[in-house]
Design a protein around this motif. Sequence first.
Motif, PDB file in Angstrom:
ATOM      1  N   ILE A  44       0.833  -1.206   0.000  1.00 26.20           N
ATOM      2  CA  ILE A  44       0.000   0.000   0.000  1.00 26.20           C
ATOM      3  C   ILE A  44       0.868   1.256   0.000  1.00 26.20           C
ATOM      4  O   ILE A  44       0.721   2.130  -0.841  1.00 26.20           O
ATOM      5  CB  ILE A  44      -0.944   0.025   1.232  1.00 26.20           C
ATOM      6  CG1 ILE A  44      -2.034  -1.041   1.082  1.00 26.20           C
ATOM      7  CG2 ILE A  44      -1.579   1.402   1.397  1.00 26.20           C
ATOM      8  CD1 ILE A  44      -3.024  -0.818  -0.036  1.00 26.20           C
TER       9      ILE A  44
ATOM     10  N   LEU B 269      -3.764  -8.973  -4.821  1.00 28.69           N
ATOM     11  CA  LEU B 269      -3.603  -9.192  -3.385  1.00 28.69           C
ATOM     12  C   LEU B 269      -2.801  -8.033  -2.805  1.00 28.69           C
ATOM     13  O   LEU B 269      -1.788  -7.633  -3.366  1.00 28.69           O
ATOM     14  CB  LEU B 269      -2.855 -10.503  -3.110  1.00 28.69           C
ATOM     15  CG  LEU B 269      -3.590 -11.800  -3.439  1.00 28.69           C
ATOM     16  CD1 LEU B 269      -2.689 -12.998  -3.156  1.00 28.69           C
ATOM     17  CD2 LEU B 269      -4.885 -11.912  -2.653  1.00 28.69           C
ATOM     18  N   VAL B 270      -3.280  -7.502  -1.695  1.00 23.79           N
ATOM     19  CA  VAL B 270      -2.580  -6.428  -0.994  1.00 23.79           C
ATOM     20  C   VAL B 270      -1.715  -7.080   0.082  1.00 23.79           C
ATOM     21  O   VAL B 270      -2.206  -7.883   0.877  1.00 23.79           O
ATOM     22  CB  VAL B 270      -3.590  -5.442  -0.363  1.00 23.79           C
ATOM     23  CG1 VAL B 270      -2.869  -4.420   0.495  1.00 23.79           C
ATOM     24  CG2 VAL B 270      -4.413  -4.753  -1.442  1.00 23.79           C
TER      25      VAL B 270
ATOM     26  N   THR C 240       0.756  -5.928   3.064  1.00 26.73           N
ATOM     27  CA  THR C 240       1.129  -4.703   3.764  1.00 26.73           C
ATOM     28  C   THR C 240       1.253  -4.920   5.265  1.00 26.73           C
ATOM     29  O   THR C 240       0.744  -5.910   5.800  1.00 26.73           O
ATOM     30  CB  THR C 240       0.082  -3.603   3.470  1.00 26.73           C
ATOM     31  OG1 THR C 240       0.448  -2.393   4.126  1.00 26.73           O
ATOM     32  CG2 THR C 240      -1.308  -4.015   3.927  1.00 26.73           C
TER      33      THR C 240
ATOM     34  N   SER D 138      -3.118  -3.099   8.962  1.00 22.95           N
ATOM     35  CA  SER D 138      -4.173  -4.095   9.194  1.00 22.95           C
ATOM     36  C   SER D 138      -5.461  -3.462   9.699  1.00 22.95           C
ATOM     37  O   SER D 138      -6.346  -4.155  10.175  1.00 22.95           O
ATOM     38  CB  SER D 138      -3.684  -5.167  10.177  1.00 22.95           C
ATOM     39  OG  SER D 138      -3.328  -4.566  11.405  1.00 22.95           O
TER      40      SER D 138
ATOM     41  N   LYS E 194      -8.413   0.618   6.256  1.00 22.84           N
ATOM     42  CA  LYS E 194      -7.540   0.394   5.097  1.00 22.84           C
ATOM     43  C   LYS E 194      -8.024  -0.814   4.295  1.00 22.84           C
ATOM     44  O   LYS E 194      -8.018  -0.799   3.068  1.00 22.84           O
ATOM     45  CB  LYS E 194      -6.085   0.176   5.542  1.00 22.84           C
ATOM     46  CG  LYS E 194      -5.465   1.418   6.151  1.00 22.84           C
ATOM     47  CD  LYS E 194      -4.699   2.213   5.114  1.00 22.84           C
ATOM     48  CE  LYS E 194      -4.295   3.560   5.618  1.00 22.84           C
ATOM     49  NZ  LYS E 194      -2.924   3.757   5.921  1.00 22.84           N
ATOM     50  N   LYS E 195      -8.440  -1.871   4.996  1.00 27.43           N
ATOM     51  CA  LYS E 195      -8.946  -3.058   4.301  1.00 27.43           C
ATOM     52  C   LYS E 195     -10.185  -2.704   3.493  1.00 27.43           C
ATOM     53  O   LYS E 195     -10.331  -3.118   2.344  1.00 27.43           O
ATOM     54  CB  LYS E 195      -9.272  -4.179   5.292  1.00 27.43           C
ATOM     55  CG  LYS E 195      -8.050  -4.846   5.853  1.00 27.43           C
ATOM     56  CD  LYS E 195      -8.439  -5.982   6.759  1.00 27.43           C
ATOM     57  CE  LYS E 195      -7.216  -6.640   7.359  1.00 27.43           C
ATOM     58  NZ  LYS E 195      -7.546  -7.696   8.298  1.00 27.43           N
TER      59      LYS E 195
ATOM     60  N   ALA F 178      -9.197  -0.746   0.435  1.00 26.10           N
ATOM     61  CA  ALA F 178      -8.604  -1.627  -0.578  1.00 26.10           C
ATOM     62  C   ALA F 178      -9.692  -2.425  -1.298  1.00 26.10           C
ATOM     63  O   ALA F 178      -9.667  -2.561  -2.523  1.00 26.10           O
ATOM     64  CB  ALA F 178      -7.591  -2.567   0.064  1.00 26.10           C
ATOM     65  N   ARG F 179     -10.661  -2.928  -0.544  1.00 26.98           N
ATOM     66  CA  ARG F 179     -11.774  -3.667  -1.153  1.00 26.98           C
ATOM     67  C   ARG F 179     -12.566  -2.771  -2.096  1.00 26.98           C
ATOM     68  O   ARG F 179     -12.926  -3.162  -3.197  1.00 26.98           O
ATOM     69  CB  ARG F 179     -12.699  -4.234  -0.071  1.00 26.98           C
ATOM     70  CG  ARG F 179     -12.432  -5.693   0.233  1.00 26.98           C
ATOM     71  CD  ARG F 179     -13.551  -6.343   1.026  1.00 26.98           C
ATOM     72  NE  ARG F 179     -13.899  -5.616   2.234  1.00 26.98           N
ATOM     73  CZ  ARG F 179     -13.273  -5.736   3.389  1.00 26.98           C
ATOM     74  NH1 ARG F 179     -12.270  -6.546   3.514  1.00 26.98           N
ATOM     75  NH2 ARG F 179     -13.658  -5.045   4.434  1.00 26.98           N
TER      76      ARG F 179
ATOM     77  N   ALA G 113      -9.449  -4.549  -4.582  1.00 27.51           N
ATOM     78  CA  ALA G 113      -8.528  -5.615  -4.173  1.00 27.51           C
ATOM     79  C   ALA G 113      -9.288  -6.929  -3.987  1.00 27.51           C
ATOM     80  O   ALA G 113     -10.431  -6.938  -3.549  1.00 27.51           O
ATOM     81  CB  ALA G 113      -7.822  -5.235  -2.876  1.00 27.51           C
TER      82      ALA G 113
ATOM     83  N   TRP H  97      -6.189  -9.666   1.096  1.00 28.56           N
ATOM     84  CA  TRP H  97      -5.326  -8.879   1.965  1.00 28.56           C
ATOM     85  C   TRP H  97      -4.428  -9.811   2.745  1.00 28.56           C
ATOM     86  O   TRP H  97      -4.912 -10.752   3.369  1.00 28.56           O
ATOM     87  CB  TRP H  97      -6.231  -8.112   2.931  1.00 28.56           C
ATOM     88  CG  TRP H  97      -5.562  -7.113   3.791  1.00 28.56           C
ATOM     89  CD1 TRP H  97      -4.896  -7.346   4.959  1.00 28.56           C
ATOM     90  CD2 TRP H  97      -5.500  -5.705   3.582  1.00 28.56           C
ATOM     91  NE1 TRP H  97      -4.426  -6.164   5.471  1.00 28.56           N
ATOM     92  CE2 TRP H  97      -4.792  -5.136   4.646  1.00 28.56           C
ATOM     93  CE3 TRP H  97      -5.984  -4.857   2.581  1.00 28.56           C
ATOM     94  CZ2 TRP H  97      -4.543  -3.777   4.751  1.00 28.56           C
ATOM     95  CZ3 TRP H  97      -5.743  -3.497   2.689  1.00 28.56           C
ATOM     96  CH2 TRP H  97      -5.030  -2.976   3.761  1.00 28.56           C
TER      97      TRP H  97
ATOM     98  N   VAL I  76      -1.161  -9.719   5.569  1.00 25.76           N
ATOM     99  CA  VAL I  76      -0.384  -8.827   6.440  1.00 25.76           C
ATOM    100  C   VAL I  76       1.070  -9.298   6.523  1.00 25.76           C
ATOM    101  O   VAL I  76       1.340 -10.494   6.647  1.00 25.76           O
ATOM    102  CB  VAL I  76      -1.024  -8.758   7.846  1.00 25.76           C
ATOM    103  CG1 VAL I  76      -0.179  -7.903   8.788  1.00 25.76           C
ATOM    104  CG2 VAL I  76      -2.433  -8.187   7.763  1.00 25.76           C
TER     105      VAL I  76
END
Length: 120
Positions: free
Chosen positions: A53, A79-80, A82, A85, A89-90, A93-94, A98, A101, A103
């Motif tokens: 990210i 796929l993120v 990063t 968490s 942010k998730k 991203a969605r 994305a 995810w 971590v």
Amino acid sequence: MKQILAVDDSMSMRMLLRASLTAAGFKVEEAEDGRAALEWLDNNSPTLVITDINMPRLDGFGLIAELRARDRFRDIPVLVLTTESSPEKKARAREAGATGWIVKPFDPEKLAAAVRRVTH
């Protein structure tokens, strides 16, 4: 062979991704940020993109939005990967498009399983 584009501004993280995914049978290309990724994608079509990210020039959110705006990458799994968490942010991203995810630090087996799951 499935080709993966790994996008991360950390060279050591790109090397870890390359080692883990090559060992799992994937071909891995690298880009140091979203801009470099888009330049590479102008002439290539990987099976999957894994992106960080927080990167200079163009971050992961911007890269995902750019991919989803282009017809030929609209359905590519992203796929993120990063250290972030947070639920915000998730969700962001969605919303950007994305697929999943992961971590950091990642478990190589879980990463390979996630890649197989989204690329069947």
